[in-house]
Design an enzyme around this catalytic site. Structure first.
Site, PDB file in Angstrom:
ATOM      1  N   LEU A 108       0.795  -1.232   0.000  1.00 23.22           N
ATOM      2  CA  LEU A 108       0.000   0.000   0.000  1.00 23.22           C
ATOM      3  C   LEU A 108       0.826   1.281   0.000  1.00 23.22           C
ATOM      4  O   LEU A 108       0.269   2.369   0.117  1.00 23.22           O
ATOM      5  CB  LEU A 108      -0.950  -0.005   1.212  1.00 23.22           C
ATOM      6  CG  LEU A 108      -1.910  -1.199   1.256  1.00 23.22           C
ATOM      7  CD1 LEU A 108      -2.845  -1.094   2.443  1.00 23.22           C
ATOM      8  CD2 LEU A 108      -2.715  -1.305  -0.038  1.00 23.22           C
ATOM      9  N   HIS A 127      -3.704  -4.838  -9.086  1.00 24.29           N
ATOM     10  CA  HIS A 127      -4.736  -3.890  -8.638  1.00 24.29           C
ATOM     11  C   HIS A 127      -6.103  -4.567  -8.793  1.00 24.29           C
ATOM     12  O   HIS A 127      -6.384  -5.159  -9.842  1.00 24.29           O
ATOM     13  CB  HIS A 127      -4.669  -2.616  -9.475  1.00 24.29           C
ATOM     14  CG  HIS A 127      -5.631  -1.574  -8.986  1.00 24.29           C
ATOM     15  ND1 HIS A 127      -5.386  -0.821  -7.853  1.00 24.29           N
ATOM     16  CD2 HIS A 127      -6.849  -1.195  -9.444  1.00 24.29           C
ATOM     17  CE1 HIS A 127      -6.414  -0.017  -7.640  1.00 24.29           C
ATOM     18  NE2 HIS A 127      -7.318  -0.220  -8.596  1.00 24.29           N
TER      19      HIS A 127
HETATM   20  C1  GRF Z   1      -5.510  -7.500  -2.978  1.00 23.01           C
HETATM   21  O1  GRF Z   1      -6.845  -7.354  -3.313  1.00 23.01           O
HETATM   22  C2  GRF Z   1      -4.678  -6.566  -3.792  1.00 23.01           C
HETATM   23  O2  GRF Z   1      -5.072  -6.443  -5.101  1.00 23.01           O
HETATM   24  C3  GRF Z   1      -4.930  -5.298  -3.058  1.00 23.01           C
HETATM   25  O3  GRF Z   1      -4.858  -5.663  -1.694  1.00 23.01           O
HETATM   26  C4  GRF Z   1      -5.241  -7.008  -1.578  1.00 23.01           C
HETATM   27  C5  GRF Z   1      -4.110  -7.728  -0.925  1.00 23.01           C
HETATM   28  O4  GRF Z   1      -4.463  -8.998  -0.552  1.00 23.01           O
HETATM   29  N1  GRF Z   1      -4.114  -4.230  -3.474  1.00 23.01           N
HETATM   30  P1  GRF Z   1      -3.384 -10.003   0.003  1.00 23.01           P
HETATM   31  O5  GRF Z   1      -2.549  -9.309   1.068  1.00 23.01           O
HETATM   32  O6  GRF Z   1      -2.538 -10.470  -1.150  1.00 23.01           O
HETATM   33  O7  GRF Z   1      -4.195 -11.112   0.594  1.00 23.01           O
END
Ligand code: GRF
Length: 224
Positions: A108, A127
């Site tokens: 993030l 994304h």
């Molecule tokens: C996913 O939906 C990704 O696309 C978004 O955050 C989520 C992360 O999930 N940016 P994880 O940590 O891989 O379970």
């Protein structure tokens, strides 16, 4: 002028049949990291996760990395006196891991501009929407799916794209649609999009491993 580039992610090690090394950045539970590791374990993806880096010490994905014996590092600008010190530490981890490709899997934060510059065309992000819609700063996690439903979209999806200097503006590599149902909540839509993410991200990594990516201005051509 038209610029066509074949992206090579090779390092000197790859000439000696060394594995294709990934540095995976996470901020949360790490289900996308798990999907990558599953494909590697099943020999569907010929790569190695050389290190996992998180800006959050409590990210569940760090535990997944440790269980796999992978170097798991918590690195945040807050731990350093200056941005330069942070960049230096980050680059040291990436270089020590002999990184061929940086994979942002639910990360993030924006990477430092120097890292983006040094690893140009060798950083990808997943994304949870069809970019360029529902992207940009603040568009992450459940907020994306809330916005899709608020707009009344009939389709959403997932995008894997190259990372450039801005949030979610790099060239798309792979995209896949997910139909929106009338009964969807942000959570139910997120769950269906996540299933697609878990296929799409390893598939995009595979294209780099196989050296099949050609960048033709704002278009990625995938070599057969
Ligand atoms: C996913 O939906 C990704 O696309 C978004 O955050 C989520 C992360 O999930 N940016 P994880 O940590 O891989 O379970």
């Amino acid at each position: 002028m038209r610029q066509i580039k074949s992206v090579k992610c090779l390092n000197p090690g790859s000439a000696m049949n060394e594995p294709f090394k990934l540095a995976v950045f996470i901020s949360g539970r790490g289900s996308n990291l798990q999907a990558i590791l599953d494909q590697i374990d099943n020999s569907e993806l010929d790569a190695q996760v050389a290190c996992v880096i998180s800006n959050r010490s409590e990210a569940g994905g760090l535990g997944i990395a440790q269980q796999h014996g992978i170097k798991a590092v918590h690195l945040s600008p807050k731990q350093f006196a200056s941005e330069q010190d942070y960049e230096k530490a980050l680059l040291a981890v990436l270089q020590e891991a002999d990184t061929n490709l940086i994979v942002l899997a639910g990360y993030l934060k924006m990477l430092p501009q120097l890292v983006i510059h040094l690893y140009k065309n060798r950083i990808i992000n997943i994304h949870p929407a069809l970019l360029p819609s529902f992207g940009g700063k603040g568009m992450f996690g459940i907020h994306v799916h809330e916005a899709v439903l608020e707009y009344g979209c009939k389709v959403s999806g997932a995008t894997v794209h190259l990372v450039d200097e801005n949030y979610d503006t790099g060239v798309p590599i792979l995209q896949e649609c997910v139909p929106v149902k009338c009964s969807d909540t942000p959570e139910s839509l997120a769950a269906r999009v996540l299933e697609v993410e878990h296929r799409l991200l390893p598939a995009a990594i595979k294209l780099f491993v196989q050296d099949r990516i050609v960048i033709d201005n704002r278009r990625i051509v995938i070599k057969p």
